[in-house]
Enzyme design. Structure first.
Site, PDB file in Angstrom:
ATOM      1  N   LYS A 729      49.336  28.497  -5.774  1.00  0.00           N
ATOM      2  CA  LYS A 729      49.975  27.191  -5.729  1.00  0.00           C
ATOM      3  C   LYS A 729      51.376  27.288  -5.134  1.00  0.00           C
ATOM      4  O   LYS A 729      52.001  28.345  -5.167  1.00  0.00           O
ATOM      5  CB  LYS A 729      50.066  26.596  -7.141  1.00  0.00           C
ATOM      6  CG  LYS A 729      48.701  26.328  -7.773  1.00  0.00           C
ATOM      7  CD  LYS A 729      48.840  25.728  -9.166  1.00  0.00           C
ATOM      8  CE  LYS A 729      47.474  25.437  -9.766  1.00  0.00           C
ATOM      9  NZ  LYS A 729      47.580  24.864 -11.128  1.00  0.00           N
ATOM     10  N   ASP A 846      45.595  32.134  12.018  1.00  0.00           N
ATOM     11  CA  ASP A 846      45.196  30.934  11.276  1.00  0.00           C
ATOM     12  C   ASP A 846      46.122  29.774  11.643  1.00  0.00           C
ATOM     13  O   ASP A 846      46.725  29.142  10.765  1.00  0.00           O
ATOM     14  CB  ASP A 846      45.227  31.196   9.771  1.00  0.00           C
ATOM     15  CG  ASP A 846      44.472  30.123   8.985  1.00  0.00           C
ATOM     16  OD1 ASP A 846      43.686  29.386   9.608  1.00  0.00           O
ATOM     17  OD2 ASP A 846      44.668  30.031   7.762  1.00  0.00           O
TER      18      ASP A 846
END
Length: 923
Positions: A729, A846
């Site tokens: 997170k 990515d």
């Protein structure tokens, strides 16, 4: 006549009696019962009930002696102070109508939540209203909803502090009725309106803070009426347009003006020079253009001038030399030209001078040697020429000296050895000549020494072995000769050692095996001879490059002890031995890139273990090798099992070779790899693998500690979470200093067990972002793995991701063509830097719209380097499938080989999204 006179007297008597009637109609008993009813709504789980034991039905007659209560002469409540009692509750049951004489209402440092009732307007006698959080890291008030419109009814109010809550909506225009107001702090909320012009009617305001909200629009001209302002803080909002500081010519009492982190544009007005009492002027991270006005030299009381991260051009005014009280001068990340003024040498109180990332020319002034109080001198990324002045040796308080990325010539001055407090010395990417001074060995506090990419000659000084605090030593790309000093083995704090591309000779010393914290070791492109030494003590090493030397002998079996090793390049040497026996011990390591090409290895080429994922091109140039017919037997059953799984994967991959590249095949491969990882999960123990990782702050200007960060997010409470992914997170941490940072915490239910893929992502982020620096690449402030809590600290960008801007509710309405072009150009610059300006090149792997973050002015920052890879030019760079579906290059799915073209393909997809999404309504 007599009747009229009597009537007048009765009316006058009634008028004087009204306050008494109002007061007596509300008895202390009613107030006491109301307070008890309110207290019963408090939660006892987070505050000691004994604090308010006096609030009791058995003690109604002693209201004025209750804890936190003070009364008027008529025994009615005048003050309620519950600050810092850790109370959880709301204002829903507080009866404002029963407390007309309340003058002070302080609930700061608690957990009150919910909206502020509109009945607050009944407190007509109120002077101080304080719901602020005085214990920022241990508690907060969670008031939400809008500020009540009838707050203007509290006409006697002088002090309002509603900061650090969850207030939203607009600032009500009725606030203009608070003519006695002196202090207004609404900072750190979610207010999303413009500033009402009625605020200019509060002419007694001395302190106005509206920072860290979502306020927008232009500043109203009515603010020029606030002639008593001492502090104005509007930073971290979305204000636009020109400030028109000509309206501020009336702010003659202003001491602090903070407007940073907005989108103000235009030039800095010359009227700023009329703010003669100003001590702090903070305009950084905006869109200011034009030149720095000479009149700023008139601000004789100025202590901090922050103009960095704008679009300022022209020369630095000589008049700034008159600011003799100045302690911080921040002009970095602009487009300033010309020479550094000699007059800056008069700023003898200066602690930090930041001029980096501009277009400054000329020589470094000798006069800077007079700044004896200086802690940081940042002149990097300019076009400075000439020699490094000997006078800099007088800056004995200096902690950081940054002169890298310039065109400096001459030798490194011996006088730098007098800077005994120095912790960072950056002289890379210049044209320096001569030998490395022995005097640098006196810098015993030094942690980073960067001398790479120069023309330095001679031997590496033995005296560098005295730098026992050194963590990074970069001497690559010079003309150094001789052997590696044995004394370098004493640098037990060293994490990165780069000696590549020199003319070093002799054997690699065994003493390097003592550097237990070493993570990166690059000795490539030298003339080292002898065997690879036993370096099994380097248990934290993940990058080892020994290529392009004259090393001989067998590959030592002790390499199997390097459990963290990820990149191992031993190509272009004279290594010998039978390949299967020489490399048998390496079969247990999870290394992503090998290169043993162009050596003298012999024997049959095996088809198990690591060789199942490393193509034969990693072993070309070994003329004694031949292909084995049939599978070569592996050394252990565990290796056989691992090899069998990988052979199954290979069969599955090759079954797709005949199909057209498309989204279906990529998706299938992606799912297959995910399935495999769930069948055989890998878990790495934190205590075993992070011995070389500790907490580290990587940016010298950072002024916070890790403890502050953990407290700012309330030990990672969900209310601070702003994003979530497979890795863990991301939290938003608002520090007491006003700085906002992003915290990425590794996903783990047990602090002792960390999934291998997350751990690798964490390590990749650190190893990549600690070696690069670019305007369009996210900044990593630091990382921590202490006490099993693993997290990284980044700069926080308010606009969030490009994906949010494109596909969010407000996205396409804000993204005009200029902003879209700016985003694509910035992303292109970032990738160009990674591919062509980094050595070795870095492939992100990515690049997606969700991994591009946006500054307030839509300047992009490439983020999330968890899958990044160093690209070896001389090897095949075999890789597993990583990345996001739809953005991966087709060739990656077929040949499993990573090149910079993979990023180029992903960049093309992102560029198409930026240019096509929601553009129909853009003119």
């Amino acid at each position: 006549m007599q009747l009229k006179t009597m009537t007048f007297h009765y009316m006058l008597l009634l008028l004087f009696a009204l306050p008494l009637i109002k007061t007596t109609s509300i008895s202390p008993g009613k107030q006491a019962k109301s307070l008890i009813k309110w207290k019963d709504d408090f939660s006892s789980s987070s505050w000691p009930p004994s604090l308010l034991n006096s609030w009791s039905l058995t003690n109604l007659s002693s209201l004025c002696n209750w804890t936190a209560i003070a009364c008027t002469k008529t025994n009615t409540v005048s003050k309620i102070d519950l600050s810092n009692m850790q109370i959880t509750g709301t204002l829903a049951l507080f009866d404002f109508s029963l407390f007309p004489n309340l003058t002070h209402f302080n609930l700061s440092g608690n957990y009150f939540r919910g909206p502020i009732p509109s009945a607050i307007g009944n407190l007509s006698s109120l002077i101080t209203l304080d719901f602020n959080n005085n214990s920022l890291y241990s508690s907060y008030n969670g008031f939400s909803g809008p500020i009540p419109d009838n707050i203007g009814l509290i006409s006697g109010l002088q002090h309002i502090d509603l900061s650090w809550n969850l207030l939203e909506g607009k600032i009500p225009p009725s606030i203009g009725k608070l003519r006695e107001l002196q202090f207004l702090d609404l900072s750190y909320n979610s207010i999303n309106s413009s500033i009402p012009s009625e605020l200019g009617l509060c002419t007694n305001l001395t302190h106005l803070s509206l920072s860290s909200n979502n306020l927008n629009g232009e500043l109203p001209l009515s603010l020029s009426n606030l002639k008593s302002l001492v502090q104005l803080d509007l930073h971290n909002n979305r204000f636009i347009g020109q400030i028109l500081l000509s309206l501020a010519s009336n702010w003659t009492e202003l001491v602090s003006l903070n407007l940073h982190h907005n989108s103000f544009s235009g030039t800095i007005s010359v009227e700023t020079g009329q703010l003669r009492q100003l001590q702090y002027l903070s305009l950084y991270s905006n869109k200011f253009s034009g030149e720095i006005p000479h009149c700023l030299g008139n601000l004789s009381q100025l202590q901090g001038l922050y103009l960095d991260q704008n679009h300022l051009r022209g020369e630095i005014p000589h008049s700034l030399g008159k600011l003799t009280q100045l302690q911080g001068l921040f002009l970095s990340y602009n487009q300033l030209t010309g020479e550094i003024p000699q007059s800056l040498g008069k700023l003898t109180q200066l602690r930090g001078l930041y001029l980096s990332d501009n277009h400054m020319t000329g020589e470094i002034p000798q006069s800077l040697g007079k700044l004896t109080q200086l802690y940081y001198l940042h002149l990097s990324d300019n076009h400075l020429t000439g020699e490094i002045p000997q006078s800099l040796g007088k800056l004995t308080q200096l902690w950081g000296l940054y002169l890298d990325d310039n065109h400096l010539t001459g030798e490194i001055p011996q006088s730098l050895g007098k800077l005994t407090q120095l912790q960072q010395l950056y002289l890379s990417d210049n044209h320096l000549t001569g030998e490395i001074p022995q005097s640098l060995g006196k810098l015993t506090q030094l942690q980073q020494l960067y001398l790479s990419d120069n023309h330095l000659t001679g031997e590496i000084p033995q005296s560098l072995g005295k730098l026992t605090q050194l963590q990074q030593l970069y001497l690559s790309d010079n003309h150094l000769t001789g052997e590696i000093p044995q004394s370098l083995g004493k640098l037990t704090q060293l994490q990165q050692l780069y000696l590549s591309n020199n003319h070093l000779t002799g054997e690699i010393p065994q003493s390097l095996g003592n550097l237990s914290r070493l993570q990166r070791l690059d000795l490539s492109a030298n003339n080292f001879t002898g065997v690879i030494p036993r370096i099994s003590g380097l248990t934290g090493l993940y990058f080892l490059n020994l290529s392009s030397n004259s090393l001989s002998g067998a590959i030592p079996s002790e390499l199997r002890m390097l459990a963290e090793l990820d990149v191992f390049n031993a190509s272009h040497n004279h290594l010998s031995g039978e390949i299967q026996s020489a490399l048998a011990d390496l079969l247990t390591l999870n290394i992503s890139m090998y290169d043993f090409s162009y050596n003298n290895l012999t024997g049959p080429f095996p088809t198990c273990g690591i060789f199942n994922k490393v193509p034969t091109s990693a072993f070309v140039g070994n003329h004694g090798l031949w292909s084995a017919e049939g599978p070569t037997e592996c050394k252990s059953s565990s290796t056989n099992s691992k090899s069998a799984q990988k052979n199954m994967v290979s069969v599955f991959l090759y079954s797709f070779m005949g199909f057209t590249v498309g989204a279906i095949s990529i998706a299938a491969l992606f799912l297959m790899f995910r399935k495999r990882s769930t069948i055989r999960p890998q878990v790495i123990k934190t205590s075993q693998n992070f011995e070389s990782f500790e907490a580290m702050i990587l940016q010298e200007e950072v002024k916070f500690t890790f403890a502050e960060v953990v407290k700012a997010v309330d030990d990672f409470h969900e209310k601070y979470c702003i994003g979530e992914g497979g890795f863990g997170k991301v939290y938003k941490a608002e520090l007491q200093s006003g700085q906002v940072i992003a915290v990425k915490r590794l996903n783990t239910d047990d602090s002792n067990d960390v999934p291998a893929i997350n751990l690798q992502s964490f390590q990749n982020e650190i190893r990549t972002l600690t070696t690069i620096r670019h305007r369009n690449v996210i900044r990593l402030y630091g990382f921590s793995t202490r006490k099993g809590c693993i997290f990284l600290l980044y700069e926080y960008l308010e606009r969030g991701s490009l994906g949010k801007a494109l596909y969010g509710v407000e996205g396409v309405t804000e993204l005009g063509w200029p902003s879209r072009v700016k985003i694509v150009q910035g992303l292109a610059r970032a990738l160009s830097y990674l591919h062509h300006d980094c050595s070795p090149p870095i492939v992100h792997r990515d690049v997606t719209v969700n991994n591009v973050l946006l500054e307030q002015d839509f300047e992009p920052r490439l983020s999330d380097f968890g899958t990044a890879r160093l690209l070896s030019i001389d090897s095949s760079n075999w890789t597993n499938i990583v990345g996001s579906l739809g953005y991966m290059a087709p060739e990656l799915a077929y040949i499993m080989q990573v090149t910079d073209k993979c990023d180029v393909y992903s960049f093309g997809v992102v560029a198409l999204e930026v240019m096509m999404e929601g553009t129909l309504g853009i003119s």
